[in-house]
Design a protein around this motif. Structure first.
Motif, PDB file in Angstrom:
ATOM      1  N   ALA A  31      20.966 -10.265   0.600  1.00  0.00           N
ATOM      2  CA  ALA A  31      20.801 -11.176  -0.537  1.00  0.00           C
ATOM      3  C   ALA A  31      19.865 -12.289  -0.124  1.00  0.00           C
ATOM      4  CB  ALA A  31      22.144 -11.745  -0.971  1.00  0.00           C
ATOM      5  N   ALA A  32      19.131 -12.810  -1.105  1.00  0.00           N
ATOM      6  CA  ALA A  32      18.255 -13.969  -0.918  1.00  0.00           C
ATOM      7  C   ALA A  32      18.650 -14.990  -1.984  1.00  0.00           C
ATOM      8  CB  ALA A  32      16.791 -13.556  -1.099  1.00  0.00           C
ATOM      9  N   VAL A  33      18.831 -16.238  -1.578  1.00  0.00           N
ATOM     10  CA  VAL A  33      19.298 -17.278  -2.505  1.00  0.00           C
ATOM     11  C   VAL A  33      18.495 -18.556  -2.305  1.00  0.00           C
ATOM     12  CG1 VAL A  33      21.270 -18.684  -3.251  1.00  0.00           C
ATOM     13  CG2 VAL A  33      21.674 -16.357  -2.425  1.00  0.00           C
ATOM     14  N   ILE A  34      18.008 -19.112  -3.408  1.00  0.00           N
ATOM     15  CA  ILE A  34      17.402 -20.449  -3.408  1.00  0.00           C
ATOM     16  C   ILE A  34      18.346 -21.361  -4.184  1.00  0.00           C
ATOM     17  CG2 ILE A  34      15.411 -21.873  -4.027  1.00  0.00           C
ATOM     18  CD1 ILE A  34      13.718 -19.308  -4.131  1.00  0.00           C
ATOM     19  N   LEU A  35      18.888 -22.369  -3.515  1.00  0.00           N
ATOM     20  CA  LEU A  35      19.794 -23.312  -4.181  1.00  0.00           C
ATOM     21  C   LEU A  35      19.042 -24.581  -4.561  1.00  0.00           C
ATOM     22  CD1 LEU A  35      22.947 -23.110  -1.848  1.00  0.00           C
ATOM     23  CD2 LEU A  35      22.684 -22.086  -4.116  1.00  0.00           C
ATOM     24  N   PRO A  36      19.455 -25.248  -5.651  1.00  0.00           N
ATOM     25  CA  PRO A  36      18.870 -26.559  -5.943  1.00  0.00           C
ATOM     26  C   PRO A  36      19.302 -27.556  -4.864  1.00  0.00           C
ATOM     27  CG  PRO A  36      20.700 -26.097  -7.431  1.00  0.00           C
ATOM     28  CD  PRO A  36      20.492 -24.860  -6.621  1.00  0.00           C
ATOM     29  N   SER A  37      18.492 -28.612  -4.662  1.00  0.00           N
ATOM     30  CA  SER A  37      18.835 -29.545  -3.578  1.00  0.00           C
ATOM     31  C   SER A  37      20.163 -30.245  -3.849  1.00  0.00           C
ATOM     32  CB  SER A  37      17.714 -30.553  -3.371  1.00  0.00           C
ATOM     33  OG  SER A  37      17.346 -31.118  -4.610  1.00  0.00           O
ATOM     34  N   HIS A  38      20.515 -30.447  -5.113  1.00  0.00           N
ATOM     35  CA  HIS A  38      21.809 -31.070  -5.430  1.00  0.00           C
ATOM     36  C   HIS A  38      22.674 -30.063  -6.172  1.00  0.00           C
ATOM     37  CE1 HIS A  38      20.108 -34.809  -4.086  1.00  0.00           C
ATOM     38  NE2 HIS A  38      19.112 -34.668  -4.920  1.00  0.00           N
ATOM     39  N   HIS A  39      23.318 -29.186  -5.424  1.00  0.00           N
ATOM     40  CA  HIS A  39      24.234 -28.245  -6.079  1.00  0.00           C
ATOM     41  C   HIS A  39      25.660 -28.743  -5.867  1.00  0.00           C
ATOM     42  CE1 HIS A  39      25.674 -26.485  -2.306  1.00  0.00           C
ATOM     43  NE2 HIS A  39      24.425 -26.568  -1.880  1.00  0.00           N
ATOM     44  N   SER A  40      26.581 -28.243  -6.664  1.00  0.00           N
ATOM     45  CA  SER A  40      27.971 -28.716  -6.556  1.00  0.00           C
ATOM     46  C   SER A  40      28.901 -27.602  -6.091  1.00  0.00           C
ATOM     47  CB  SER A  40      28.432 -29.250  -7.910  1.00  0.00           C
ATOM     48  OG  SER A  40      28.339 -28.215  -8.883  1.00  0.00           O
ATOM     49  N   ILE A  41      28.348 -26.658  -5.313  1.00  0.00           N
ATOM     50  CA  ILE A  41      29.176 -25.549  -4.824  1.00  0.00           C
ATOM     51  C   ILE A  41      29.906 -26.017  -3.568  1.00  0.00           C
ATOM     52  CG2 ILE A  41      29.187 -23.140  -4.087  1.00  0.00           C
ATOM     53  CD1 ILE A  41      26.338 -22.942  -5.396  1.00  0.00           C
ATOM     54  N   LYS A 125      23.776 -17.919  13.879  1.00  0.00           N
ATOM     55  CA  LYS A 125      24.989 -18.389  13.192  1.00  0.00           C
ATOM     56  C   LYS A 125      24.631 -19.152  11.907  1.00  0.00           C
ATOM     57  CE  LYS A 125      28.363 -17.312  16.251  1.00  0.00           C
ATOM     58  NZ  LYS A 125      28.483 -15.887  16.179  1.00  0.00           N
ATOM     59  N   GLY A 126      23.520 -18.757  11.290  1.00  0.00           N
ATOM     60  CA  GLY A 126      23.053 -19.441  10.082  1.00  0.00           C
ATOM     61  C   GLY A 126      24.045 -19.385   8.937  1.00  0.00           C
ATOM     62  N   ASP A 127      24.877 -18.315   8.910  1.00  0.00           N
ATOM     63  CA  ASP A 127      25.805 -18.185   7.777  1.00  0.00           C
ATOM     64  C   ASP A 127      26.892 -19.264   7.807  1.00  0.00           C
ATOM     65  OD1 ASP A 127      27.033 -17.057   9.973  1.00  0.00           O
ATOM     66  OD2 ASP A 127      27.260 -15.074   9.098  1.00  0.00           O
ATOM     67  N   SER A 128      27.048 -19.954   8.959  1.00  0.00           N
ATOM     68  CA  SER A 128      27.991 -21.073   8.949  1.00  0.00           C
ATOM     69  C   SER A 128      27.286 -22.427   9.128  1.00  0.00           C
ATOM     70  CB  SER A 128      29.062 -20.890  10.035  1.00  0.00           C
ATOM     71  OG  SER A 128      28.476 -20.577  11.263  1.00  0.00           O
ATOM     72  N   ARG A 129      25.944 -22.410   9.169  1.00  0.00           N
ATOM     73  CA  ARG A 129      25.182 -23.651   9.404  1.00  0.00           C
ATOM     74  C   ARG A 129      24.257 -24.031   8.257  1.00  0.00           C
ATOM     75  NH1 ARG A 129      22.039 -22.504  14.762  1.00  0.00           N
ATOM     76  NH2 ARG A 129      21.817 -24.756  14.969  1.00  0.00           N
ATOM     77  N   VAL A 130      23.875 -23.066   7.430  1.00  0.00           N
ATOM     78  CA  VAL A 130      22.886 -23.309   6.367  1.00  0.00           C
ATOM     79  C   VAL A 130      23.485 -22.844   5.037  1.00  0.00           C
ATOM     80  CG1 VAL A 130      20.572 -22.713   5.525  1.00  0.00           C
ATOM     81  CG2 VAL A 130      20.980 -22.931   7.992  1.00  0.00           C
ATOM     82  N   ALA A 131      23.570 -23.760   4.064  1.00  0.00           N
ATOM     83  CA  ALA A 131      24.226 -23.433   2.780  1.00  0.00           C
ATOM     84  C   ALA A 131      23.598 -22.217   2.109  1.00  0.00           C
ATOM     85  CB  ALA A 131      24.166 -24.643   1.850  1.00  0.00           C
ATOM     86  N   GLU A 132      22.261 -22.140   2.129  1.00  0.00           N
ATOM     87  CA  GLU A 132      21.584 -21.018   1.449  1.00  0.00           C
ATOM     88  C   GLU A 132      21.924 -19.682   2.099  1.00  0.00           C
ATOM     89  OE1 GLU A 132      19.077 -24.659   0.611  1.00  0.00           O
ATOM     90  OE2 GLU A 132      20.168 -23.870   2.333  1.00  0.00           O
ATOM     91  N   ILE A 133      22.054 -19.681   3.435  1.00  0.00           N
ATOM     92  CA  ILE A 133      22.396 -18.429   4.126  1.00  0.00           C
ATOM     93  C   ILE A 133      23.858 -18.072   3.852  1.00  0.00           C
ATOM     94  CG2 ILE A 133      22.598 -17.259   6.356  1.00  0.00           C
ATOM     95  CD1 ILE A 133      20.238 -18.887   7.379  1.00  0.00           C
ATOM     96  N   SER A 134      24.738 -19.069   3.847  1.00  0.00           N
ATOM     97  CA  SER A 134      26.147 -18.819   3.487  1.00  0.00           C
ATOM     98  C   SER A 134      26.225 -18.189   2.102  1.00  0.00           C
ATOM     99  CB  SER A 134      26.957 -20.124   3.476  1.00  0.00           C
ATOM    100  OG  SER A 134      26.902 -20.766   4.714  1.00  0.00           O
ATOM    101  N   ALA A 135      25.472 -18.756   1.165  1.00  0.00           N
ATOM    102  CA  ALA A 135      25.467 -18.235  -0.211  1.00  0.00           C
ATOM    103  C   ALA A 135      24.976 -16.789  -0.230  1.00  0.00           C
ATOM    104  CB  ALA A 135      24.580 -19.113  -1.099  1.00  0.00           C
ATOM    105  N   ALA A 136      23.923 -16.504   0.544  1.00  0.00           N
ATOM    106  CA  ALA A 136      23.390 -15.138   0.599  1.00  0.00           C
ATOM    107  C   ALA A 136      24.425 -14.187   1.199  1.00  0.00           C
ATOM    108  CB  ALA A 136      22.092 -15.107   1.421  1.00  0.00           C
ATOM    109  N   SER A 137      25.131 -14.636   2.236  1.00  0.00           N
ATOM    110  CA  SER A 137      26.119 -13.751   2.874  1.00  0.00           C
ATOM    111  C   SER A 137      27.249 -13.430   1.902  1.00  0.00           C
ATOM    112  CB  SER A 137      26.639 -14.374   4.181  1.00  0.00           C
ATOM    113  OG  SER A 137      27.746 -15.210   4.000  1.00  0.00           O
ATOM    114  N   ILE A 138      27.622 -14.405   1.076  1.00  0.00           N
ATOM    115  CA  ILE A 138      28.693 -14.188   0.091  1.00  0.00           C
ATOM    116  C   ILE A 138      28.250 -13.176  -0.973  1.00  0.00           C
ATOM    117  CG2 ILE A 138      30.000 -15.314  -1.771  1.00  0.00           C
ATOM    118  CD1 ILE A 138      29.979 -17.860   0.145  1.00  0.00           C
ATOM    119  N   LEU A 139      27.037 -13.352  -1.518  1.00  0.00           N
ATOM    120  CA  LEU A 139      26.561 -12.416  -2.554  1.00  0.00           C
ATOM    121  C   LEU A 139      26.411 -11.004  -1.998  1.00  0.00           C
ATOM    122  CD1 LEU A 139      23.902 -14.357  -4.680  1.00  0.00           C
ATOM    123  CD2 LEU A 139      26.374 -14.212  -4.981  1.00  0.00           C
ATOM    124  N   ALA A 140      25.891 -10.897  -0.782  1.00  0.00           N
ATOM    125  CA  ALA A 140      25.702  -9.564  -0.190  1.00  0.00           C
ATOM    126  C   ALA A 140      27.053  -8.897   0.056  1.00  0.00           C
ATOM    127  CB  ALA A 140      24.907  -9.672   1.117  1.00  0.00           C
TER     128      ALA A 140
END
Length: 199
Positions: A31-41, A125-140
């Motif tokens: 998965a590839a995810v671009i999040l807005p800079s101010h998201h509320s997730i 360990k980007g999936d626990s350090r970068v919000a966009e990578i965490s989001a991608a790991s969840i969708l995938a």
């Protein structure tokens, strides 16, 4: 300690992750995810550390708030032909190519990046350090788990809904008992060994 990671100073950052490098069956899904800079997730984390219901809840929030998201995949035939590493890189490229917005920078979970049309950085360990990578790991993970549940309906004797295709004792015993299906990765050693043993 992980190597120091400097977040690129650009607006459109895309996180990329994969699920399904280890299983003996099915596609590798990215998965590839671009999040807005101010998201509320709230609660973005490595998908493996979240409960199934939490992943589903977060996946719908990610899809609702992301500026763009996309899935990519490499099928079993591609995995067997290319090997799992190259197939994973191909699936990551496909996910980024499928985004409706072109990112300025791509951050990939792990220690290597495929070639992209824009700059990219691998983040250990980007999936626990970068919000966009965490989001991608969840969708995938949500996408691949759903595929395994579908496969479980077609082949209940294998137990795909519980082990998701990973080489558990239950899965290996089922292959020995029932043989392999078209979705099994023949290039993976445990599958090869069972094919050879029954030849």
């Amino acid at each position: 300690m992980h190597p120091e990671f400097q977040r690129p100073n650009v607006q459109l950052i895309c996180g990329v992750d994969e699920v399904g490098r280890g299983p003996l069956v099915g596609a590798v899904v990215t998965a590839a995810v671009i999040l807005p800079s101010h998201h509320s997730i709230v609660g973005l984390a490595d998908s493996k550390k979240l409960t199934h219901s939490k992943r589903l809840k977060l996946a719908s929030e990610i899809k609702a708030q992301a500026l763009s998201w996309a899935l990519g995949r490499a099928e079993v035939a591609e995995i067997d032909q290319l090997n799992i590493l190259h197939a994973t890189m191909l699936a990551m490229q496909r996910a980024v190519d499928a985004l409706s917005i072109e990112p300025e920078w791509v951050l990939v979970d792990g220690n290597r990046c495929p070639e992209f049309a824009m700059p990219a950085t691998a983040v250990v360990k980007g999936d626990s350090r970068v919000a966009e990578i965490s989001a991608a790991s969840i969708l995938a993970k949500v996408a691949r788990d759903a595929e395994m549940e579908q496969l479980d309906i077609a082949y209940p004797q294998f137990g795909f809904a519980s082990h998701k295709g990973y080489p558990t004792a239950q899965h290996l015993a089922a292959i020995r008992q029932h043989g392999i299906i078209a979705e099994h990765r023949r290039s993976f050693k445990p599958v090869q060994q069972i094919i050879l043993a029954s030849a």
